[in-house]
Write a protein that holds these residues in place. Structure first.
Motif, short mmCIF file in Angstrom:
data_model
loop_
_atom_site.label_atom_id
_atom_site.label_comp_id
_atom_site.label_asym_id
_atom_site.label_seq_id
_atom_site.Cartn_x
_atom_site.Cartn_y
_atom_site.Cartn_z
N ALA A 74 41.20 -5.05 0.66
CA ALA A 74 42.22 -5.24 1.54
C ALA A 74 42.17 -6.23 2.49
CB ALA A 74 42.08 -3.85 2.66
N ILE A 75 41.03 -6.92 2.96
CA ILE A 75 40.87 -8.00 3.63
C ILE A 75 41.58 -9.28 3.01
CG2 ILE A 75 39.28 -9.57 4.60
CD1 ILE A 75 37.42 -7.10 5.18
N TYR A 76 41.14 -9.14 1.47
CA TYR A 76 41.70 -10.31 0.74
C TYR A 76 43.04 -9.99 0.25
CZ TYR A 76 37.36 -12.98 1.31
OH TYR A 76 36.36 -13.60 1.84
N ARG A 77 43.53 -8.97 0.60
CA ARG A 77 44.97 -8.61 0.05
C ARG A 77 45.06 -8.69 -1.52
NH1 ARG A 77 46.42 -11.80 4.73
NH2 ARG A 77 46.90 -13.55 3.77
N VAL A 78 44.39 -7.95 -2.27
CA VAL A 78 43.99 -7.96 -3.52
C VAL A 78 45.08 -6.82 -3.98
CG1 VAL A 78 42.58 -7.41 -5.80
CG2 VAL A 78 41.58 -8.70 -3.65
N HIS A 79 46.14 -7.27 -4.72
CA HIS A 79 46.81 -6.45 -5.56
C HIS A 79 46.93 -6.01 -7.07
CE1 HIS A 79 48.92 -6.04 -1.63
NE2 HIS A 79 48.94 -7.37 -1.53
N SER A 80 45.98 -6.91 -7.48
CA SER A 80 45.85 -6.96 -8.83
C SER A 80 44.33 -7.57 -9.23
CB SER A 80 46.89 -7.69 -9.62
OG SER A 80 46.84 -9.09 -9.41
N ILE A 81 43.96 -7.01 -10.30
CA ILE A 81 42.41 -7.47 -10.84
C ILE A 81 42.86 -7.84 -12.45
CG2 ILE A 81 41.08 -6.56 -9.01
CD1 ILE A 81 40.67 -4.02 -10.80
N PRO A 82 41.97 -8.72 -12.65
CA PRO A 82 40.88 -9.42 -12.04
C PRO A 82 41.26 -10.37 -11.03
CG PRO A 82 40.87 -10.23 -14.16
CD PRO A 82 41.75 -9.08 -14.18
N ARG A 83 40.43 -10.71 -10.07
CA ARG A 83 40.92 -11.53 -8.91
C ARG A 83 39.66 -12.39 -8.41
NH1 ARG A 83 45.47 -14.17 -7.82
NH2 ARG A 83 45.62 -14.45 -5.49
N THR A 84 39.69 -13.67 -8.32
CA THR A 84 38.31 -14.38 -8.00
C THR A 84 38.80 -15.24 -6.85
OG1 THR A 84 38.86 -16.19 -9.46
CG2 THR A 84 37.44 -14.25 -10.35
N TYR A 85 37.85 -15.38 -5.89
CA TYR A 85 37.73 -16.40 -4.75
C TYR A 85 36.64 -17.36 -4.78
CZ TYR A 85 41.78 -14.42 -2.69
OH TYR A 85 43.22 -13.92 -2.25
N LEU A 86 36.85 -18.56 -5.05
CA LEU A 86 35.46 -19.29 -4.97
C LEU A 86 35.26 -20.11 -3.50
CD1 LEU A 86 33.18 -20.52 -6.77
CD2 LEU A 86 34.67 -22.26 -7.31
N LEU A 87 34.29 -19.89 -2.93
CA LEU A 87 33.96 -20.51 -1.69
C LEU A 87 32.83 -21.58 -1.57
CD1 LEU A 87 33.68 -16.84 0.18
CD2 LEU A 87 35.88 -18.18 -0.65
N ASP A 88 32.83 -22.53 -0.76
CA ASP A 88 31.93 -23.26 -0.57
C ASP A 88 30.95 -22.78 0.41
OD1 ASP A 88 32.85 -23.88 2.00
OD2 ASP A 88 33.60 -25.83 1.54
N SER A 89 29.82 -23.57 0.66
CA SER A 89 28.67 -23.03 1.56
C SER A 89 29.14 -22.75 2.96
CB SER A 89 27.52 -24.19 1.61
OG SER A 89 28.10 -25.40 2.01
N ASN A 90 30.40 -23.46 3.39
CA ASN A 90 30.70 -23.00 4.83
C ASN A 90 31.87 -21.76 4.67
OD1 ASN A 90 29.59 -25.29 6.12
ND2 ASN A 90 31.01 -26.71 4.89
N LEU A 91 32.17 -21.32 3.42
CA LEU A 91 33.20 -20.39 3.38
C LEU A 91 34.53 -20.62 3.31
CD1 LEU A 91 31.13 -17.19 5.23
CD2 LEU A 91 31.04 -17.87 2.94
N LYS A 92 34.43 -21.85 3.14
CA LYS A 92 36.13 -22.35 2.82
C LYS A 92 36.40 -22.15 1.34
CE LYS A 92 37.26 -26.03 4.99
NZ LYS A 92 37.51 -27.57 5.47
#
Length: 303
Positions: free
Chosen positions: A231-249
């Motif tokens: 819900a936080i990432y507003r995921v409406h379909s899967i698979p879904r990925t987010y790639l973050l750096d060390s600063n969580l960007k």
């Protein structure tokens, strides 16, 4: 396809898009709504580009529970028109524009005239989940019952891959080989993978993760599509990925298969290819042992 629709204000064009899908059983022609009204909205003396979308393609824009309102919140002149966008809002629900909450008071059937009024609802402004923006942090419970905190998990990692999946999801299963190889190849080279399971059955989620050698932490709350992290990432379909750096960007979004592998290689180099080969061999040997055990249980044939 463009048709003319009669409104009280006169005849206006309305657009449909048609697609033909071929299958082994039959051909199918599907249509999608592609009609929208574009304009400007004023909030606190500032103007924002907006688009109103007729979601159910019935030719009327004033059925608020069946429409969407896209607002150029960052004023970059572009609209991100996806359902997980920070700029996507439901017409029938209050929305926040930089701290001020509004709601639609009137909307003409043809979608050309919209007025808004202040709302007393407490609604937070939708945050951007696009590349270049900071990812939202979360704390969740893992499949193993232990807590998972994104900020704590990111310590010492160069990149964090969030993978939203479920054991019942066919396309997710296609991604399993890539994920287990990436984990084996880069776990000692700066990549940390965190799965987020949208299963409602913990046993099935655990079984899938174990059998597929997805040997990394998985957040799980048993709520299925109502999963709190999803819900936080507003995921409406899967698979879904987010790639973050060390600063969580956020540095990557929606990457799958070879595109995901190539992006990780660009960021972290070759990694441990021997470990990746070893995990493939281990998985294959387990599959063969499983198949052999199944054959042993079959009744013998009688001539």
């Amino acid at each position: 396809m463009i048709i003319d629709v009669d409104y009280e204000s006169g005849t206006l064009p309305y657009t449909f898009e048609f697609y033909r899908f071929k299958s082994r059983l039959r051909d199918a022609v599907l249509y999608y709504r592609n009609s929208a009204r574009e304009g400007m909205l004023t909030s606190d003396g500032k103007q924002y580009k907006i688009v109103i979308l007729d979601e159910n393609a019935d030719g009327r824009f004033d059925d608020l529970d069946q429409g969407s309102l896209y607002i150029d919140l960052n004023a970059d002149g572009k609209l991100v028109c996806s359902t997980d966008s920070a700029e996507c809002h439901k017409l029938g629900q209050p929305f926040n524009i930089h701290g001020k909450v509004w709601e639609v008071s009137t909307l003409s059937p043809d979608g050309t005239r919209l007025t808004i009024q202040p709302s007393t609802a407490k609604v937070a402004m939708r945050r951007y989940l696009e590349v270049g923006y900071e990812a939202p942090v979360f704390a969740a419970k893992g499949l193993d019952g232990k807590p998972i905190d994104l900020q704590r998990e990111s310590k010492g990692a160069k990149y964090i891959l969030l993978d939203f999946w479920a054991s019942w999801c066919g396309p997710c299963r296609v991604e399993y080989p890539h994920l287990r190889r990436l984990h084996a190849r880069y776990q000692d080279h700066g990549l940390k993978i965190i799965g987020v399971s949208l299963d409602s059955n913990q046993e099935k989620a655990t079984q899938a993760a174990t059998e597929e050698l997805l040997d990394y932490r998985h957040a799980y709350d048993g709520k299925g599509w109502q999963n709190e992290v999803a819900a936080i990432y507003r995921v409406h379909s899967i698979p879904r990925t987010y790639l973050l750096d060390s600063n969580l960007k956020i540095v990557g979004k929606g990457l799958r298969g070879e595109r995901l592998v190539q992006r990780i290689e660009e960021l972290l180099g070759e990694g441990d290819v021997t470990a990746a080969s070893a995990i493939d061999e281990l998985f294959e040997s387990r599959q063969q042992a499983k198949a052999s055990a199944a054959d042993d249980k079959k009744p013998g044939s009688v001539d």
